[in-house]
Design an enzyme around this catalytic site. Structure first.
Site, PDB file in Angstrom:
ATOM      1  N   GLU B  60       0.866  -1.180   0.000  1.00 22.59           N
ATOM      2  CA  GLU B  60       0.000   0.000   0.000  1.00 22.59           C
ATOM      3  C   GLU B  60       0.895   1.220   0.000  1.00 22.59           C
ATOM      4  OE1 GLU B  60      -2.757   0.559   3.184  1.00 22.59           O
ATOM      5  OE2 GLU B  60      -3.755  -1.335   2.791  1.00 22.59           O
ATOM      6  N   ASP B  71      -6.583   9.717   9.851  1.00 24.57           N
ATOM      7  CA  ASP B  71      -5.275   9.231  10.280  1.00 24.57           C
ATOM      8  C   ASP B  71      -4.823   9.824  11.601  1.00 24.57           C
ATOM      9  OD1 ASP B  71      -4.194   7.330   8.309  1.00 24.57           O
ATOM     10  OD2 ASP B  71      -4.607   8.972   6.919  1.00 24.57           O
ATOM     11  N   TYR B 186     -10.972  -4.354   3.322  1.00 23.62           N
ATOM     12  CA  TYR B 186     -10.084  -3.859   4.381  1.00 23.62           C
ATOM     13  C   TYR B 186     -10.938  -3.648   5.616  1.00 23.62           C
ATOM     14  CZ  TYR B 186      -6.376  -0.840   6.393  1.00 23.62           C
ATOM     15  OH  TYR B 186      -5.405  -0.283   7.185  1.00 23.62           O
TER      16      TYR B 186
END
Lengths: 407, 282
Positions: B60, B71, B186
């Site tokens: 990734e 994040d 994911y």
């Protein structure tokens, strides 16, 4: 053919997906999606519920002090020598700005949803103070994210929030301003979706926020309509409001969008000048992009990185703008102009001297445009400017700028 | 993808082949995340080139963004380091091109936020991504509700669209999340941002079991996985484990006071990847 020519109404948006034309939407991480949908359902339900409406009106009247007056600014009008200028006095609200209108609506919704913790972002601190206020009143714990840079220049509001029992969390990530505070609030929300309600302060963010905040702020325009009919027997000829995210402007404008005779002007913060790159004028100096859950005009680099906004007014220096404004710009219904720091300071001084009202630096931008516009208009022209906040919080910043030492 | 499907799918993509091979080998895969251009383009390429040999099964590559709202501090800082060193989306794609000159096998997935892509133009971005050999995309702020933006054109261009599922994605919503997913799913194992909390082994096992009732797509689990031990635990129940913040932190630990790469940075990061991969042998 422009979009405007195809439309006979501007008040049906957003669509079910939260779009105003190509703007708006729900650009959030999957973790938040179920919650965003829950907020939307809860709000749809609440806005149809007469009991919710009654409760909101009760607190608006007895806690906030609504309706705010529509005041004929006679001496300012004389000084400018043109249009008859009225102020919508939302600076007289409890907490000193229009922000409380929205906070009240959202905290009642949060209670209705059974949420037990409130988070918010703030730039100038006006929204933070309003959130901290309603949290004190409704007994909910409150965390306000505020950029470190903003904390330095808005100390009085930081202290107010703490007095009210809020935890003010300094944000150092990114550039430590409003956009970063919003990022941090979203990060908090992602981690605390189950018990937390995010009170967004402006007509931005993912759907349903732009619509919801607009609805709660529309009381400004609705009252203006009624009050102007009472005072002058007709609707105003033009409306002027300052724009950062755009909530006070949306609130004033919305009930007039379908009145083609009413000219509507939004004033962005041009900082040191749009041409210098140091400004907060997303519509006049930006281009469409995606940030904080919606597509709208943004200040950004060629690579799509968000650029910091700059303005003397901490409440206007957001690099985006509510998506409905982006749509209204492209539809041609609202004119979007800008005023520089220097022009806003002149507006600030003019209002203070002629009307005995110290305005916040945010509506000082609207005043700057009124000062340009009013002299060009006939004496029977009715111009309404939203005086959306009072200037107590800005006295130190203005003193510094004018070279006075008061500390 | 089931065995039968693999057999009939002649034009198997790199990503499909990798997960089929892992399945055949009877082990879970290691997915590594690093931000493109962190701390600089040359070092970033050096790390990338070493990843397959160090044991990364899927690579990734983070597309740096100024406002990475999902994040945590580690990846936020990595993004800023990359941007400050002059990284852009165009250069991120160039980085993939450079990597592909020597490696035609390792699946490469770009992960990030929509605005830089939207700014470049979806069509131009997809054309270049396909050209340089990108295999799939993970775009954090594009939920199924916004599929028209990039998911549909990306799939039409032949790229995998890797969707995120989270603990808040309930059974009622899951079919919508799975509808357009391809390559792998994911699973974000915690409610929160990257690199902070870690899920318990029990939660991961339960969540993966729930997802398997809905899909045959390989399931990678990420967020809060920082050690070889954690990789091993996740690998025992999922098809792959994703490590991001811990790797990015390893990059940071090898910077000098001026924020420049110290000699041996790439080797140290790759050594850590080897250590993480060590837990996944069949």
């Amino acid at each position: 053919m422009s979009i405007a020519e195809k439309l006979n109404t501007y008040t049906t948006g957003p669509d079910e997906q939260g779009h105003f034309g190509r703007f708006g939407g729900r650009f959030v991480a999957e973790t938040l999606m179920p919650l965003i949908l829950e907020v939307e359902r809860a709000y749809t339900d609440a806005r149809r519920d007469p009991a919710f409406k009654r409760e909101l009106e009760h607190y608006a009247a007895h806690y906030v002090g609504r309706p705010s007056p529509l005041y004929f600014a006679e001496r300012l009008s004389e000084a400018l020598g043109g249009a008859k200028v009225y102020f919508k006095r939302d600076e007289l609200n409890h907490t000193g700005s229009h922000k409380i209108n929205n906070c009240l609506g959202q905290i009642l919704l949060a209670k209705r949803m059974g949420k037990t913790r409130i988070i918010a972002e703030t730039g100038a601190g006006q929204h933070g103070v309003a959130v901290a206020t309603v949290c004190a009143r409704f007994d909910l714990p409150c965390v306000v994210y505020m950029g470190e840079t903003d904390i330095e220049r808005q100390q009085p509001n930081v202290f107010r929030m703490r007095l009210l029992g809020a935890e003010v969390k300094p944000v150092t990530s990114g550039t430590g301003t409003l956009k970063d505070a919003m990022n941090e609030a979203l990060r908090d929300w992602v981690a605390n979706v189950e018990d937390t309600f995010y009170i967004i302060g402006t007509v931005a963010g993912p759907h349903p926020y732009p619509m919801m905040v607009r609805d709660f702020q529309s009381v400004i325009g609705q009252e203006t309509r009624t009050q102007m009919l009472e005072a002058e027997g007709r609707l105003p000829d033009s409306l002027v409001a300052c724009i950062g995210g755009g909530s006070n402007a949306m609130g004033l404008f919305y009930p007039f969008l379908d009145e083609p005779e009413v000219r509507i002007v939004g004033v962005e913060a041009a900082g040191k000048g749009v041409e210098t790159g140091e400004h907060a004028a997303s519509l006049n100096g930006g281009r469409p992009g995606v940030l904080h859950g919606n597509r709208t005009y943004l200040l950004q680099t060629d690579d799509g990185q968000i650029v910091d906004a700059y303005s003397i007014s901490a409440g206007l220096d957001y690099p985006g703008i509510g998506p409905e404004h982006s749509w209204l710009k492209e539809a041609g219904r609202v004119e979007y102009v800008s005023a520089t720091d220097a022009e806003a300071l002149e507006g600030f001084k003019l209002c203070t001297r002629t009307e005995g009202i110290i305005p916040a630096l945010e509506p000082a931008h609207a005043l700057a445009h009124v000062a340009k516009l009013a002299p060009t208009l006939p004496k029977d022209h009715l111009l309404v400017m939203n005086l959306c906040g009072r200037g107590d919080k800005d006295v130190f910043a203005v003193a510094k700028r004018l070279g006075a030492d008061i500390e | 993808m089931s065995d039968a499907a693999v057999a009939t799918h002649l034009a198997q993509t790199r990503l499909e082949k990798r997960f089929a091979d892992l399945k055949a080998a009877g082990r879970a895969g290691l997915v590594t995340y690093l931000t493109a251009g962190d701390p600089d383009a040359a070092t970033s390429l050096e790390i990338l080139q070493g990843l397959p040999a160090a044991g990364a099964d899927v690579i990734e590559i983070g597309m740096p963004f100024s406002d990475p709202m999902a994040d945590g501090p580690a990846i936020q800082a990595a993004s800023l380091r990359a941007l400050n060193a002059g990284m852009t989306l165009a250069k991120t794609l160039d980085l993939v091109a450079a990597f592909r000159q020597a490696d035609r096998e390792a699946p490469v997935v770009l992960m990030g936020y929509y605005n830089p892509i939207y700014s470049m133009g979806v069509e131009a971005f997809l054309a270049r991504a396909v050209e340089v050999g990108v295999d799939g995309l993970i775009v954090v702020d594009l939920p199924p509700e916004e599929d028209r933006e990039l998911c549909a054109p990306a799939r039409a261009a032949g790229l995998h669209w890797i969707r995120l599922a989270t603990p808040t994605t309930d059974d009622a919503r899951l079919p919508r999340v799975l509808a357009e997913v391809s390559g792998f799913l994911y699973y974000v194992s915690v409610m929160g941002i990257t690199g902070t909390k870690s899920a318990t082994r029990e939660h991961v096992a339960e969540a993966v079991a729930r997802l398997r009732r809905h899909t045959d797509t390989p399931i990678a689990v990420g967020f809060g996985i920082k050690t070889a031990e954690a990789v091993r635990e996740v690998g025992a129940v999922a098809d792959a484990a994703v490590v991001g913040s811990a790797l990015v932190e390893r990059v940071r630990a090898n910077l000098d006071e001026a924020g420049k790469a110290r000699p041996g940075l790439a080797d140290d990061v790759l050594g850590f990847v080897r250590e993480l991969a060590g837990g996944l042998t069949a």
